[in-house]
Design an enzyme around this catalytic site. Structure first.
Site, mmCIF file in Angstrom:
data_model
loop_
_atom_site.group_PDB
_atom_site.id
_atom_site.type_symbol
_atom_site.label_atom_id
_atom_site.label_comp_id
_atom_site.label_asym_id
_atom_site.label_seq_id
_atom_site.Cartn_x
_atom_site.Cartn_y
_atom_site.Cartn_z
ATOM 1 N N LYS A 153 0.843 -1.178 0.000
ATOM 2 C CA LYS A 153 0.000 0.000 0.000
ATOM 3 C C LYS A 153 0.892 1.245 0.000
ATOM 4 C CE LYS A 153 0.174 1.532 4.546
ATOM 5 N NZ LYS A 153 0.215 2.901 5.094
ATOM 6 N N HIS A 183 -1.021 -5.486 6.101
ATOM 7 C CA HIS A 183 -0.532 -6.313 7.208
ATOM 8 C C HIS A 183 -1.524 -6.392 8.358
ATOM 9 C CE1 HIS A 183 0.747 -2.315 8.667
ATOM 10 N NE2 HIS A 183 0.702 -2.840 9.870
ATOM 11 N N LYS A 187 -2.889 -10.091 10.987
ATOM 12 C CA LYS A 187 -2.829 -10.204 12.441
ATOM 13 C C LYS A 187 -3.693 -11.363 12.934
ATOM 14 C CE LYS A 187 -2.185 -5.257 13.457
ATOM 15 N NZ LYS A 187 -1.200 -5.316 14.552
ATOM 16 N N GLU A 221 -2.321 6.685 17.287
ATOM 17 C CA GLU A 221 -0.888 6.422 17.421
ATOM 18 C C GLU A 221 -0.232 7.572 18.175
ATOM 19 O OE1 GLU A 221 0.938 4.400 13.701
ATOM 20 O OE2 GLU A 221 -0.509 5.850 12.946
ATOM 21 N N ASP A 240 -3.647 7.115 4.126
ATOM 22 C CA ASP A 240 -2.643 6.243 4.705
ATOM 23 C C ASP A 240 -3.251 5.137 5.558
ATOM 24 O OD1 ASP A 240 0.095 5.531 5.238
ATOM 25 O OD2 ASP A 240 -0.121 6.424 7.228
ATOM 26 N N HIS A 245 -6.429 0.368 5.699
ATOM 27 C CA HIS A 245 -6.515 -0.526 6.851
ATOM 28 C C HIS A 245 -7.905 -0.597 7.477
ATOM 29 C CE1 HIS A 245 -2.267 -1.076 6.649
ATOM 30 N NE2 HIS A 245 -1.941 0.122 7.108
ATOM 31 N N LYS A 331 -2.033 10.610 14.205
ATOM 32 C CA LYS A 331 -0.680 10.673 14.748
ATOM 33 C C LYS A 331 -0.663 11.580 15.983
ATOM 34 C CE LYS A 331 1.305 8.395 11.297
ATOM 35 N NZ LYS A 331 1.942 7.067 11.484
#
Length: 479
Positions: A153, A183, A187, A221, A240, A245, A331
């Site tokens: 990605k 990813h 998980k 995050e 992003d 995701h 973020k």
């Protein structure tokens, strides 16, 4: 292919594009070594690292680079007895789209060393701008024949670019050869959503709009952009994280029961969810930017790029009509977490008084799935507080992966997905129609984004996020 079986991969030549980059150092090379040490890779395989000539390494330098990466980031260290046999399988071949001779020779030499039938797997850990040239080079040299390709990605930045990239890839590779990797879907705790829902009669009957009144998928995050200003300022939190995701996780939460766990049936149900998601309503979006972001190197002084985004999404089908899905990521926030919250309808009659003012009636009727490795599932409910009066207090039941299963049996997301690509199982990878649909529903937001609002570093975003989710509440930071 069924996911109930775990076939051993065929003998392979694996070519790692971007082998000297950060992703390869932190995830891919350590992941391959962990798989090797666990005995999960084929009996015979070779890993060829490649990068543009200015980043080229000798074979020995590449092995030293891999050893350093595994020392820093792998659960199994290079002191393990399996390291020499792993290192012996590593080599390097510089790649130039206009002069691919060295790479072609390296692949053919590795195949000859292995002998017999050998599969090829290419992992494109390169910037999106390089995808097309690498794919065309593989086609022009014949290296794409019978091969599989893992694509990182972001897969496009909008609908037009995603379609153009899909067309370029399909000029060389059939869709069955393409593995668009996320990813998050590798998980254990995300995969466990399927087991939690469909293997337990306790939960599946209540997994619908009659019982669930809201869903949150929350991935804050604490990290800032950490020197990635040029990339991030052209991308932002929505592109992003949300498209790539969070919507993928939403599909696991919202999908119907597949006929089987075969790749076709599983992915068909995921794509049905994407088709049912309404185009994003910009009135139900909050975009934030943390204080100090515009001072980061590579960021424009007047940047309008969001470092945090919260979105209300709606899945307009029979199961979920009227249930809001709240997606948030950002973020420089107060904590790093990855959670799914399912908030349940309160009972029709309020017979019991709450024990405290900070325990609203029914507030804690939630299932919370923590999908940050190693993962956990908690069920929050109200129960009687000991004493003479019948009043309520909070309680929880919890399952923790780390307490229930051996950590050595767990694979990281990239490790899990790499194995699946090697055996040709696309169950947890995104199809071309799915990624195009996600960019399609995102078009209203990308074309007309609301202005960014500032938020302090260490907070949970602008205050307007509370209005976005009202009359409900964000589970974080209340845990």
């Amino acid at each position: 292919m069924s996911r109930n079986s775990s076939p051993k991969p065929d003998n392979h030549v694996i070519v790692l594009f971007g082998a000297t980059g950060d992703l390869a150092k932190r995830k891919l090379l350590p992941g391959f070594f962990h798989l090797h040490a666990a005995g999960l890779l084929p009996k015979e395989y070779r890993i060829i690292g490649t990068a543009p000539p200015q980043y080229a390494l000798t074979d020995e330098q590449f092995r030293e680079h891999a050893e350093e990466a595994c020392e820093d980031f792998c659960i199994t260290k290079p002191t393990d007895p399996s390291w020499p046999s792993f290192a012996a399988r590593l080599s390097f071949g510089a790649a130039e789209p206009d002069n691919p001779t060295a790479l072609v020779e390296a692949v053919h030499r590795a195949e000859k060393e292995i002998g017999g039938t050998v599969r090829r797997l290419y992992h494109l850990a390169v910037p999106p701008a390089a995808f097309t040239s690498v794919v065309r080079m593989l086609g022009a040299t014949g290296l794409a024949t019978g091969a599989r390709v893992i694509v990182e990605k972001p897969f496009g930045t909008d609908l037009a670019s995603a379609r153009a990239l899909n067309n370029a890839v399909h000029e060389v590779f059939d869709e069955s050869q393409v593995f668009r990797i996320d990813h998050f879907l590798g998980k254990e705790s995300v995969d466990n959503i399927l087991a939690f829902r469909f293997a337990n009669g306790l939960y599946e009957p209540i997994w619908n709009r009659q019982h669930i009144r809201y869903v949150e998928i929350d991935v804050p995050e604490t990290l800032t952009i950490k020197g990635r200003g040029a990339f991030y300022d052209a991308t932002g939190a929505y592109r992003d994280m949300v498209v790539t995701h969070l919507f993928q996780v939403l599909a696991f939460v919202a999908m119907e029961s597949p006929v089987s766990l075969s790749a076709k049936h599983l992915r068909d149900e995921k794509e049905k969810v994407f088709e049912a998601v309404r185009p994003i309503d910009v009135r139900h979006v909050v975009r934030g930017q943390y204080d100090g972001y515009r001072s980061e190197p590579g960021v424009a002084a007047d940047s309008q790029t969001e470092t945090m985004v919260a979105v209300r999404a709606e899945v307009d089908n029979w199961r979920w009509h009227g249930v809001p899905f709240f997606l948030r990521s950002g973020k420089a926030m107060g904590v790093s977490r990855q959670i799914i919250v399912l908030g349940f309808q309160p009972p029709p009659m309020r017979m019991f008084p709450a024990h405290r003012k900070d325990t609203p009636y029914g507030r804690q009727n939630e299932i919370v799935i923590d999908f940050a490795d190693p993962g956990a599932i908690k069920v929050y409910f109200l129960t009687k507080v000991p004493g003479a009066q019948l009043t309520l207090g909070n309680a929880e039941m919890a399952f923790y992966y780390k307490d229930s299963f051996a950590a050595s049996h767990m694979l990281e997301g990239y490790e899990h997905l790499t194995l699946m690509a090697m055996v040709g199982d696309p169950s947890l990878f995104t199809r071309s129609d799915g990624i195009e649909r996600l960019w399609e529903i995102s078009t209203p937001l990308l074309d007309n984004p609301p202005p960014v609002e500032p938020y302090p570093v260490g907070s949970y975003g602008p205050e307007s996020m509370k209005r976005l989710i009202a009359p409900y509440h964000w589970h974080l930071p209340h845990v």
